[in-house]
Design an enzyme around this catalytic site. Structure first.
Site, PDB file in Angstrom:
ATOM      1  N   ASP A 184     -13.336  -0.920  -4.464  1.00  0.00           N
ATOM      2  CA  ASP A 184     -12.589  -0.227  -5.670  1.00  0.00           C
ATOM      3  C   ASP A 184     -12.465   1.254  -5.025  1.00  0.00           C
ATOM      4  O   ASP A 184     -13.413   1.894  -4.347  1.00  0.00           O
ATOM      5  CB  ASP A 184     -13.390  -0.225  -6.770  1.00  0.00           C
ATOM      6  CG  ASP A 184     -12.643   0.622  -7.900  1.00  0.00           C
ATOM      7  OD1 ASP A 184     -11.453   0.020  -8.270  1.00  0.00           O
ATOM      8  OD2 ASP A 184     -13.354   1.656  -8.410  1.00  0.00           O
ATOM      9  N   GLU A 243      -8.647  -0.666  -1.886  1.00  0.00           N
ATOM     10  CA  GLU A 243      -7.768   0.297  -2.320  1.00  0.00           C
ATOM     11  C   GLU A 243      -7.883   1.482  -1.399  1.00  0.00           C
ATOM     12  O   GLU A 243      -8.820   2.442  -1.444  1.00  0.00           O
ATOM     13  CB  GLU A 243      -7.777   0.689  -3.679  1.00  0.00           C
ATOM     14  CG  GLU A 243      -7.711  -0.427  -4.826  1.00  0.00           C
ATOM     15  CD  GLU A 243      -8.237   0.103  -6.216  1.00  0.00           C
ATOM     16  OE1 GLU A 243      -7.059  -0.160  -6.944  1.00  0.00           O
ATOM     17  OE2 GLU A 243      -9.127   0.662  -6.558  1.00  0.00           O
TER      18      GLU A 243
END
Length: 707
Positions: free
Chosen positions: A411, A440
């Site tokens: 994340d 990400e």
């Protein structure tokens, strides 16, 4: 520190071994003092010399003071001014210095709780702590032990009795105050991480590991993102333990007959399940799970599994055994398991166990005490200090070794530094050569310099790390921020050339240097679902057309070069009732609705067939930039229909994508075999291809046609 956050008259922070910063309120003697000194817990005085004085906004005066003596890290110091006003000296930026690292880095793997029937050893790292007490509870009796400070900032204790299943917490005296916390190195904990538990993996009943054939390339993967809770939250689908690790892989006559839960996932043909966070998060009360809902992107403990997903959160081994069985049940079904890890921020910095033990060390901060906020959560984890780096590397290694998982998705990976991510990739791929690492790669505004961030702009520095391809998402489905703005799949044909580039795995426009890094997607847990997006930007179209558009977007994802990523329910048009962020909005908005799945079954059938085609044809799974440059070609019909030609050795396919309301035809000099046609208007073999409105046609072609 930042005076805007101060609540006291007077605060002091060790900035370095020879520097103390003092902030005095102007309400106290107008913020003026001519002299300062510090005193330790043994009443020894160390004089200070004023280097500089500065008036600050907010009514404070800042003093920079030279320390005219040697600091003993872990000692408790009080600073005095000329008025004999005093304040505890806090360990501030000093923990970020090279000298601190040289003096205290401890890279052995014996931290935490080491249990045997004869004795248990407790060991934690806390160089700045003045004292640490271990509060032990067993058989209704509570005992408090003082831990012994050792070299390198280690506090240790050995208890010579059988402590199996005893509960314990740590009472840490640091910066002049006591604070209670759990053991951040221990994987065993009680409900809501209120205490740690003396246990050992030797005492845990873990299932045998199921071997899977090697994954030769990341482009052979088909990722499917799912939530433990969402998959089995729909009532009446035959699952006896909904919203749990057990329920996720539960199968019986009802789930098989209704094709629900794990039975349904198995039927899709995907290769990897990517689970939303399964490690301990703070936003759900594990004792009252019906009251709260959360995706789990708010970590409390990186090594303890989330108790709300266990059938008994009061049993410290239950969640471990149940999750381990989940992984092996997936492996038994031929499915790999990737975990979503949140290493960029925490739920509550003040109570985070590592922060309690060594304040400020594990978070990005500057010399003035300002904390990085690239995550927009008020704190960004710092993975560059050696003990922080080692903690998270050891955590990753432990997860792979104990639970046998197959990949990590990070994340907000752009918060972290790329060398750290490379180390994780190296460590995990040593344990499992086909282990997947991706995340990400957004360029987040953290205190990590841009050239060091694990962001897409630095992808060439991370040879074995993938990135979510937002270029693909924005081109295929349209703007994430403005629901009115269309992409190619929902009718904006002016994007046809950009869509072609996206189908090339991100290497045709040098976004990536390998298609194995391109995680292609149009929907994930964040933002509106594709169905909800299309209901806005294509609001005048019928449900039947929206279903065709859903299949068209899924086809672009599944047939593109790179790594396809599907969000659970994308294959049937999942809705979240137009919510763009359902992270805490109850099961009603987040559960997998199998009645909607049944209503949109044609999209499911299309998606399954497209998955089968991708897996059966290596031309859709090219592994290198060079292969794509040589084996991918594009044509266009009327500047609207995209014609995508791909080959690998003797495997040659042609795909037609039509996002318009017009009917088109394609004349071939060779007979083509129709593999997929959701317009259902072509015979199995033909030289004349009909392309229905909003539809996709996939053909197998003879190699002679390539030239």
């Amino acid at each position: 520190m930042n005076p805007m956050r101060m609540q006291t008259v007077y605060e002091a922070y060790f900035d370095d071994y020879d520097c103390l910063k003092v902030y005095m309120s102007n309400n106290f003697f107008n913020g003026q003092s001519r002299i300062f000194h510090i005193k330790d817990s043994k009443d020894q005085i160390i004089p200070l010399r004023i280097q500089s004085k500065q008036d600050l906004p907010g009514g404070y005066t800042k003093y920079v003071l030279s320390i005219l003596g040697d600091l003993d890290i872990g000692e408790e110091y009080v600073v005095y001014d000329e008025h004999c006003q005093r304040a505890f000296c806090q360990y501030g930026h000093i923990v970020k210095t090279q000298r601190f690292n040289d003096e205290f880095t401890y890279l052995y793997s014996d931290l935490g709780c080491q249990y045997t029937p004869d004795r248990t050893t407790f060991k934690v790292w806390s160089p700045v702590a003045h004292k640490i007490l271990l509060k032990l509870s067993m058989n209704g009796q509570e005992t408090i032990y003082e831990m012994l400070r050792q070299a390198k900032g280690i506090f240790a204790l050995e208890v010579n009795q059988d402590l199996l299943n005893a509960h314990y917490t740590l009472m840490v005296r640091v910066n002049g105050a006591w604070q209670e916390t759990v053991d951040p190195y221990n994987c065993f904990c009680g409900p809501n991480t209120q205490y740690s538990v003396v246990q050992s993996f030797d005492q845990v009943s873990l299932p045998p590991k199921v071997s899977l054939p090697p994954l030769d390339s990341n482009t052979d993967a088909i990722l499917y993102e799912a939530s433990i809770r969402d998959l089995s939250a729909d009532p009446g689908i035959g699952i006896q333990h909904p919203k749990t690790f057990v329920g996720f892989v539960e199968e019986n006559l009802t789930t098989r007959s209704l094709n629900t839960g794990f039975s349904y996932i198995k039927s899709l043909g995907v290769t990897h399940i990517q689970l939303l966070p399964v490690f301990d998060f703070g936003s759900v009360d594990e004792m009252h799970t019906k009251i709260f809902y959360n995706w789990g992107y708010d970590p409390v403990h990186h090594r303890c599994l989330e108790g709300s997903y266990s059938t008994d959160c009061t049993n410290a081994t239950c969640r471990i055994e149940e999750f381990a069985k989940l992984v092996q049940a997936c492996h038994q079904a031929g499915l790999r398991v990737n975990l979503d890890l949140v290493f960029n921020h925490v739920y509550n910095k003040a109570t985070y166990p590592l922060e309690v033990l060594v304040p400020n060390y594990y978070f990005l901060m500057d010399t003035e005490g300002n904390f990085s906020n690239g995550s927009f959560c008020g704190n960004d984890i710092d993975t560059q200090p050696p003990m922080a780096r080692q903690y998270f590397l050891d955590t990753c290694r432990m997860i792979v070794e104990r639970y046998d998982v197959d990949g990590f998705r990070f994340d907000l990976m752009g918060i972290l530094d790329y060398t750290f991510i490379n180390e994780i990739a190296k460590e995990c791929r040593t344990l499992k050569p086909d282990f997947m690492i991706y995340g990400e790669g957004w360029n987040m505004p953290s205190f990590v310099s841009e050239d060091l961030r694990a962001s897409m702009q630095n992808q060439y520095k991370m040879p074995n790390v993938g990135h979510f391809n937002d270029r693909f998402r924005e081109t295929c489905r349209g703007s994430n921020g403005d629901l009115e703005i269309k992409g190619y799949s929902n009718g904006e044909t002016s994007l046809i050339n950009m869509m072609e580039t996206c189908l090339g795995g991100g290497v045709l426009n040098d976004l990536f240097d390998s298609p194995q890094k391109a995680i292609n997607y149009v929907e994930c847990h964040d933002n509106h679902t594709l169905w909800d997006k299309n209901q806005v930007c294509c609001q005048n179209e019928s449900r039947g057309i929206l279903m065709l558009r859903q299949s068209l977007a899924n086809a672009l994802v599944l047939l593109a070069q790179g790594v396809p990523f599907l969000h659970c329910g994308q294959e049937f048009g999942r809705t979240k009732y137009n919510l763009d962020n359902s992270y805490n909005r109850s099961d009603h908005y987040n559960h997998i609705d199998y009645s909607l799945r049944n209503k949109h079954m044609p999209v499911v059938v299309d998606t399954k067939l497209l998955i089968k085609i991708r897996k059966g044809h290596p031309c859709f799974r090219l592994r290198t930039k060079e292969e794509i440059l040589e084996n991918v070609r594009f044509e266009e019909i009327d500047q609207k229909v995209l014609v995508y030609k791909v080959k690998k050795d003797q495997d040659f396919c042609i795909c037609f994508f039509n996002p318009t309301m017009q009917h088109y035809t394609y004349q071939s000099s060779e007979e083509l075999e129709i593999l997929f046609d959701n317009g259902n208007i072509n015979s199995q073999y033909s030289c004349f291809i009909n392309i229905a409105p909003y539809c996709v046609v996939v053909c197998k072609a003879p190699m002679a046609f390539w030239s």
